[in-house]
Design an enzyme around this catalytic site. Sequence first.
Site, PDB file in Angstrom:
ATOM      1  N   GLU A   1      73.231  47.619   7.100  1.00 50.38           N
ATOM      2  CA  GLU A   1      72.544  46.492   6.751  1.00 50.38           C
ATOM      3  C   GLU A   1      72.068  45.980   7.765  1.00 50.38           C
ATOM      4  O   GLU A   1      70.668  45.597   8.080  1.00 50.38           O
ATOM      5  CB  GLU A   1      73.544  45.720   5.840  1.00 50.38           C
ATOM      6  CG  GLU A   1      72.790  44.593   5.380  1.00 50.38           C
ATOM      7  CD  GLU A   1      73.782  43.619   4.444  1.00 50.38           C
ATOM      8  OE1 GLU A   1      74.947  43.903   4.218  1.00 50.38           O
ATOM      9  OE2 GLU A   1      73.106  42.624   3.833  1.00 50.38           O
TER      10      GLU A   1
ATOM     11  N   ARG B   1      89.196  55.508   3.493  1.00 47.26           N
ATOM     12  CA  ARG B   1      89.584  55.286   2.184  1.00 47.26           C
ATOM     13  C   ARG B   1      89.301  56.707   1.450  1.00 47.26           C
ATOM     14  O   ARG B   1      89.846  57.462   0.566  1.00 47.26           O
ATOM     15  CB  ARG B   1      89.239  54.537   1.223  1.00 47.26           C
ATOM     16  CG  ARG B   1      89.812  52.908   1.289  1.00 47.26           C
ATOM     17  CD  ARG B   1      89.402  51.929   0.517  1.00 47.26           C
ATOM     18  NE  ARG B   1      88.089  51.991   0.796  1.00 47.26           N
ATOM     19  CZ  ARG B   1      87.569  50.845   1.561  1.00 47.26           C
ATOM     20  NH1 ARG B   1      88.486  50.170   2.237  1.00 47.26           N
ATOM     21  NH2 ARG B   1      86.374  50.662   1.934  1.00 47.26           N
TER      22      ARG B   1
HETATM   23  P1  AMP Z   1      77.580  53.129   1.290  1.00 44.49           P
HETATM   24  O1  AMP Z   1      77.277  53.798   2.535  1.00 44.49           O
HETATM   25  O2  AMP Z   1      76.879  51.840   1.327  1.00 44.49           O
HETATM   26  O3  AMP Z   1      77.379  54.057   0.024  1.00 44.49           O
HETATM   27  O4  AMP Z   1      78.937  52.447   1.349  1.00 44.49           O
HETATM   28  C1  AMP Z   1      80.144  53.384   0.967  1.00 44.49           C
HETATM   29  C2  AMP Z   1      81.193  52.929   1.930  1.00 44.49           C
HETATM   30  O5  AMP Z   1      81.450  51.475   1.995  1.00 44.49           O
HETATM   31  C3  AMP Z   1      82.453  53.596   1.148  1.00 44.49           C
HETATM   32  O6  AMP Z   1      83.331  54.247   2.246  1.00 44.49           O
HETATM   33  C4  AMP Z   1      83.216  52.215   0.624  1.00 44.49           C
HETATM   34  O7  AMP Z   1      84.485  52.523   1.099  1.00 44.49           O
HETATM   35  C5  AMP Z   1      82.613  51.212   1.235  1.00 44.49           C
HETATM   36  N1  AMP Z   1      82.190  50.241   0.346  1.00 44.49           N
HETATM   37  C6  AMP Z   1      80.598  49.527   0.196  1.00 44.49           C
HETATM   38  N2  AMP Z   1      80.478  48.671  -0.502  1.00 44.49           N
HETATM   39  C7  AMP Z   1      81.678  48.408  -1.118  1.00 44.49           C
HETATM   40  C8  AMP Z   1      82.293  47.648  -2.050  1.00 44.49           C
HETATM   41  N3  AMP Z   1      81.719  46.801  -2.898  1.00 44.49           N
HETATM   42  N4  AMP Z   1      83.709  47.614  -2.334  1.00 44.49           N
HETATM   43  C9  AMP Z   1      84.538  48.585  -1.715  1.00 44.49           C
HETATM   44  N5  AMP Z   1      84.261  49.416  -0.874  1.00 44.49           N
HETATM   45  C10 AMP Z   1      82.625  49.312  -0.595  1.00 44.49           C
END
Ligand code: AMP
Length: 186
Positions: A108, A71
Site C-alpha cells: 500500500e 502464517r
Molecule cells: P495480500 O498480499 O494483500 O494478498 O496480503 C496477503 C498477506 O497479508 C497474507 O500473508 C495475510 O496473512 C496478510 N493479510 C492481509 N490482509 C489481511 C487481513 N485482513 N487479515 C489477516 N491477514 C491479512
Amino acid sequence: VSYGGSKLLTADQLKALVVEVPDFPKQGISFKDVTPIFADPDALGSAASLLRGQIAQVTDRVDMVVAAEARGFILGAALARDLGAGFIPTRKRGKLPRETQDIEYALEYGTDTLHMHRDAISPGQNVVVHDDLIATGGTAAATARMVEELGGELVAYSFLVELTALRGREQLPSGAPVLSLIQFDG
Ligand code: AMP
C-alpha cells in the site's frame, strides 16, 4: 500412546472459528485471525485435508508447495505433507542463507522484497502456491512470478481465506486455478 482425534469439520465450521478483529493492525482493516483454526486439532487437520481435496480436483501431481512467511508456513507444511510434496518457504530480506531468487512487489505504501532459494525448484516441477489469506493478491502474485522465473509449473493457488471484495485473484499470473476454503466479503 493415543494421538488426538480427527473429526472432519466443514468449511463453514472452520469459518466460524475465524475471529474478525476490527482496526488491526490499523484503522479500517478488519483482520481475520485464523490462529484458532491452527490451535484446534480437529480444525487444523480438517483445514489441511479440505485444501488437499480442492487441489486434488484440479491436478493429480504436486511436487512442491511454496508458501509465504509466516502464517503461510503452518498449513503450507501440513498441506505438503498431505500431498506427498516438498515444502519451500519464501522469506523477507536477509533470512535465507544461500543464493536466492528475489522479487520486489508493491505494498500500500512503498515496496517489499520476497526471496526464495534458487535451487528449491527444478524446471518442470508442479507447484502449488499457498497462503493463509489472499487480500490484494500482491504476495501470492510475487510468489508465483518467482516460481515461474525458476521454471516451475503453477498448478494451483490455495488459500485458507479469501477476501473476495478485494479481487486479489484477478492479480495472479499464469491462469492456474485459484482455490479458497473460506470467503469473506470485506
Ligand atoms: P495480500 O498480499 O494483500 O494478498 O496480503 C496477503 C498477506 O497479508 C497474507 O500473508 C495475510 O496473512 C496478510 N493479510 C492481509 N490482509 C489481511 C487481513 N485482513 N487479515 C489477516 N491477514 C491479512
